[in-house]
Design an enzyme around this catalytic site. Structure first.
Site, PDB file in Angstrom:
ATOM      1  N   GLN A 103       0.963  -1.145  -0.012  1.00  0.00           N
ATOM      2  CA  GLN A 103      -0.086   0.011   0.168  1.00  0.00           C
ATOM      3  C   GLN A 103       0.860   1.153   0.009  1.00  0.00           C
ATOM      4  O   GLN A 103       1.661   1.469   0.997  1.00  0.00           O
ATOM      5  CB  GLN A 103      -0.913   0.075   1.346  1.00  0.00           C
ATOM      6  CG  GLN A 103      -2.110   1.102   1.017  1.00  0.00           C
ATOM      7  CD  GLN A 103      -2.799   1.251   2.014  1.00  0.00           C
ATOM      8  OE1 GLN A 103      -2.319   1.396   3.345  1.00  0.00           O
ATOM      9  NE2 GLN A 103      -4.362   1.287   2.023  1.00  0.00           N
ATOM     10  N   TYR A 187      -5.774  10.741   3.840  1.00  0.00           N
ATOM     11  CA  TYR A 187      -4.303  11.237   3.433  1.00  0.00           C
ATOM     12  C   TYR A 187      -4.092  11.998   2.285  1.00  0.00           C
ATOM     13  O   TYR A 187      -5.281  12.379   1.667  1.00  0.00           O
ATOM     14  CB  TYR A 187      -3.591   9.864   3.564  1.00  0.00           C
ATOM     15  CG  TYR A 187      -3.664   9.157   4.917  1.00  0.00           C
ATOM     16  CD1 TYR A 187      -3.091   9.804   6.049  1.00  0.00           C
ATOM     17  CD2 TYR A 187      -4.361   8.036   5.156  1.00  0.00           C
ATOM     18  CE1 TYR A 187      -3.182   9.218   7.230  1.00  0.00           C
ATOM     19  CE2 TYR A 187      -4.380   7.499   6.404  1.00  0.00           C
ATOM     20  CZ  TYR A 187      -3.655   8.034   7.626  1.00  0.00           C
ATOM     21  OH  TYR A 187      -4.057   7.541   8.739  1.00  0.00           O
ATOM     22  N   ARG A 234      -7.579   2.160  -3.084  1.00  0.00           N
ATOM     23  CA  ARG A 234      -8.336   2.265  -1.909  1.00  0.00           C
ATOM     24  C   ARG A 234      -8.897   3.778  -1.548  1.00  0.00           C
ATOM     25  O   ARG A 234      -8.479   4.622  -1.719  1.00  0.00           O
ATOM     26  CB  ARG A 234      -7.657   1.732  -0.528  1.00  0.00           C
ATOM     27  CG  ARG A 234      -8.670   1.203   0.517  1.00  0.00           C
ATOM     28  CD  ARG A 234      -7.570   0.727   1.605  1.00  0.00           C
ATOM     29  NE  ARG A 234      -8.695  -0.277   2.452  1.00  0.00           N
ATOM     30  CZ  ARG A 234      -8.805  -0.309   3.478  1.00  0.00           C
ATOM     31  NH1 ARG A 234      -8.021   0.423   4.525  1.00  0.00           N
ATOM     32  NH2 ARG A 234      -9.525  -1.282   4.083  1.00  0.00           N
ATOM     33  N   GLY A 329      -9.578  -6.250   9.052  1.00  0.00           N
ATOM     34  CA  GLY A 329      -8.494  -5.713   9.786  1.00  0.00           C
ATOM     35  C   GLY A 329      -8.495  -5.973  11.055  1.00  0.00           C
ATOM     36  O   GLY A 329      -7.324  -7.123  11.355  1.00  0.00           O
ATOM     37  N   ARG A 330      -9.068  -5.539  11.853  1.00  0.00           N
ATOM     38  CA  ARG A 330      -8.821  -6.036  13.365  1.00  0.00           C
ATOM     39  C   ARG A 330      -8.840  -7.472  13.673  1.00  0.00           C
ATOM     40  O   ARG A 330      -8.241  -8.051  14.498  1.00  0.00           O
ATOM     41  CB  ARG A 330      -9.668  -5.190  14.132  1.00  0.00           C
ATOM     42  CG  ARG A 330      -9.395  -3.630  14.439  1.00  0.00           C
ATOM     43  CD  ARG A 330     -10.594  -2.894  14.756  1.00  0.00           C
ATOM     44  NE  ARG A 330     -11.809  -2.867  13.769  1.00  0.00           N
ATOM     45  CZ  ARG A 330     -12.997  -2.135  14.070  1.00  0.00           C
ATOM     46  NH1 ARG A 330     -13.227  -1.514  15.278  1.00  0.00           N
ATOM     47  NH2 ARG A 330     -14.047  -2.179  12.951  1.00  0.00           N
TER      48      ARG A 330
HETATM   49  C1  FNR Z   1      -6.085   0.461   9.962  1.00  0.00           C
HETATM   50  N1  FNR Z   1      -6.630   0.659   8.649  1.00  0.00           N
HETATM   51  C2  FNR Z   1      -5.655   1.041   7.638  1.00  0.00           C
HETATM   52  N2  FNR Z   1      -6.271   1.437   6.470  1.00  0.00           N
HETATM   53  C3  FNR Z   1      -5.209   1.695   5.489  1.00  0.00           C
HETATM   54  O1  FNR Z   1      -6.012   1.987   4.326  1.00  0.00           O
HETATM   55  N3  FNR Z   1      -3.884   1.767   5.535  1.00  0.00           N
HETATM   56  C4  FNR Z   1      -3.397   1.216   6.711  1.00  0.00           C
HETATM   57  O2  FNR Z   1      -2.350   1.063   7.033  1.00  0.00           O
HETATM   58  C5  FNR Z   1      -4.344   1.127   8.017  1.00  0.00           C
HETATM   59  N4  FNR Z   1      -3.872   0.883   9.156  1.00  0.00           N
HETATM   60  C6  FNR Z   1      -4.796   0.547  10.280  1.00  0.00           C
HETATM   61  C7  FNR Z   1      -4.285   0.191  11.536  1.00  0.00           C
HETATM   62  C8  FNR Z   1      -5.094  -0.533  12.416  1.00  0.00           C
HETATM   63  C9  FNR Z   1      -4.480  -0.829  13.623  1.00  0.00           C
HETATM   64  C10 FNR Z   1      -6.568  -0.328  12.360  1.00  0.00           C
HETATM   65  C11 FNR Z   1      -7.421  -0.979  13.278  1.00  0.00           C
HETATM   66  C12 FNR Z   1      -6.750  -0.055  11.002  1.00  0.00           C
HETATM   67  C13 FNR Z   1      -8.033   0.723   8.430  1.00  0.00           C
HETATM   68  C14 FNR Z   1      -8.239  -0.959   8.021  1.00  0.00           C
HETATM   69  O3  FNR Z   1      -7.815  -1.315   6.981  1.00  0.00           O
HETATM   70  C15 FNR Z   1      -9.493  -1.304   8.015  1.00  0.00           C
HETATM   71  O4  FNR Z   1     -10.470  -0.579   6.934  1.00  0.00           O
HETATM   72  C16 FNR Z   1     -10.501  -1.057   9.445  1.00  0.00           C
HETATM   73  O5  FNR Z   1      -9.732  -1.572  10.305  1.00  0.00           O
HETATM   74  C17 FNR Z   1     -11.975  -1.506   9.216  1.00  0.00           C
HETATM   75  O6  FNR Z   1     -12.042  -2.926   9.170  1.00  0.00           O
HETATM   76  P1  FNR Z   1     -12.191  -3.880  10.358  1.00  0.00           P
HETATM   77  O7  FNR Z   1     -11.049  -3.855  11.536  1.00  0.00           O
HETATM   78  O8  FNR Z   1     -13.506  -3.572  10.821  1.00  0.00           O
HETATM   79  O9  FNR Z   1     -12.155  -5.308   9.706  1.00  0.00           O
END
Ligand code: FNR
Length: 378
Positions: A103, A187, A234, A329-330
């Site tokens: 990314q 961003y 994205r 993600g999480r």
């Molecule tokens: C993120 N998210 C995120 N998005 C992205 O485009 N680049 C990134 O580097 C990050 N970093 C990131 C770190 C952490 C710790 C979290 C919790 C989230 C957003 C992530 O990709 C995702 O869109 C969200 O977490 C929502 O999805 P979940 O967690 O509900 O499955």
């Protein structure tokens, strides 16, 4: 037979053949080697743990330049040492049969001078400060108010595009399978797209076509390096993270997705606004617009949706054709073997937010996998 037959059906993304549709979402974890923002063996172990054969994984956001850095210990892809570090990761993922896209990230105003003293103030489309009460990270992990960014001169924009191009070339040298252009979550490219942060009067401001110009220049440069089949983008329509907003998200993002569709890139990746500031532990807000529903018809190619999914809702979303794959993600932070747990319908570990950002292997590579000895009992 899995409870989730669609999630575990094959999918062609660009020219890659995935064996299932459980995608690793990009996740910033702030654990690169310092100084130098260099990926390391621990990072490789983390990605390796989360690899399954034929899976698509998106790397954590990775700065394309020193100026593009917004968080301490976030990795880069602009130095030879970083390219060598990333090779540890791509080799580990490939050894297990996975695919990994890098990314590409320039944070724009979501930064702090201490992270790049030699390039000065954070830059953006316009001199508009993040004013939602969120904080900037300094180089030593302190949280302080955001600085008002310096608007990029029109004459500087070809240099930004060149930084993306060089980063894309470096990603290739590091052994990635493709790149995802990060134009979401407030961003730099999002700051140009949305009119809350773009008040420019040059060819990169005002109309939707102008606000999207920088994104398309970046996408076209990156496609020249990789070919359209290995490039994803994205986006986060309606996302408020980073104090973002637009007066007409439907018009803006429909246009962007139609243009990306015409470019026949590998995939578009949409973040559902219902997750809010996911990293900060905001609860799911189901009253938010469903972007996969609103924008599905604007993009003809593979659509990846992310944000607040469970295996069940991901399966439903794919069944209803609102997305072709779902990024997690999480749940993937806490469950290195998430696809296998979904497949077997087993219980899930709970993510610990206190170790999301920075630190060592604790809360990073020490989440347990399913006991392999029980695999045959399910
Ligand atoms: C993120 N998210 C995120 N998005 C992205 O485009 N680049 C990134 O580097 C990050 N970093 C990131 C770190 C952490 C710790 C979290 C919790 C989230 C957003 C992530 O990709 C995702 O869109 C969200 O977490 C929502 O999805 P979940 O967690 O509900 O499955």
């Amino acid at each position: 037979m899995s409870n989730y037959p669609r999630l575990f059906s094959p999918l062609k993304v660009g020219d890659l053949h995935l064996s299932h549709r459980v995608v690793l979402a990009p996740l910033t974890r702030l654990r690169s080697t310092q100084p130098g923002d260099i990926p390391n063996h621990l990072n490789a172990e983390y990605y390796s743990q989360r690899t399954s054969p034929g899976a698509l994984m998106i790397s954590e956001a990775t700065q394309i330049s020193r100026q593009g850095k917004g968080y301490p210990a976030a990795p880069g892809i602009h130095s030879a040492e970083q390219v060598e570090g990333w090779k540890l990761v791509t080799e580990a993922v490939h050894a297990k049969g996975g695919f990994i896209f890098l990314q590409l990230w320039h944070v724009g105003r979501a930064s702090h001078t201490s992270l790049h003293p030699e390039t000065g103030l954070p830059v953006s489309a316009s001199a508009i400060v993040t004013a939602d009460g969120s904080k900037a990270f300094t180089a030593d992990f302190q949280q302080v108010p955001f600085e008002t960014p310096r608007p990029l001169e029109t004459s500087e924009l070809p240099g930004i595009v060149a930084d993306y191009r060089r980063a894309a070339e470096n990603a290739k040298a590091a052994g990635f399978d493709g790149v995802e252009v990060h134009s979401a979550n407030g961003y730099l490219l999002d700051q140009f797209l949305e009119d809350k942060t773009n008040h420019r009067t040059d060819a990169y401001g005002d109309s939707i076509e102008n606000r999207a110009r920088l994104l398309f220049e970046v996408v076209d440069a990156v496609v020249e390096v990789w070919g359209k089949a290995r490039v994803g983008v994205r986006l986060s329509p309606y996302g408020k993270f980073g104090d973002m907003g637009d007066s007409n998200p439907v018009a803006l993002f429909s246009y962007v997705l139609q243009q990306l569709s015409a470019r026949e890139i590998a995939y578009a990746h949409l973040v559902e606004p219902r997750v809010g500031a996911a990293g900060a532990g905001a609860p799911i807000d189901d009253s938010q617009p469903r972007t996969s529903h609103i924008f599905r018809k604007a993009f003809a190619g593979v659509l990846i949706s992310a944000g607040g999914y469970t295996a069940k809702t991901a399966e439903e979303t794919i069944a209803e054709s609102y997305a072709d794959a779902v990024a997690f993600g999480r749940l993937f932070i806490a469950n290195p073997d998430l696809p296998e747990r979904f497949r077997r319908n087993t219980e899930l570990n709970t993510p610990d937010r206190s170790s999301f950002y920075g630190g060592s292997e604790k809360g990073y590579t020490d989440y347990p996998s399913l006991d392999q000895s029980t695999a045959t009992l399910q």
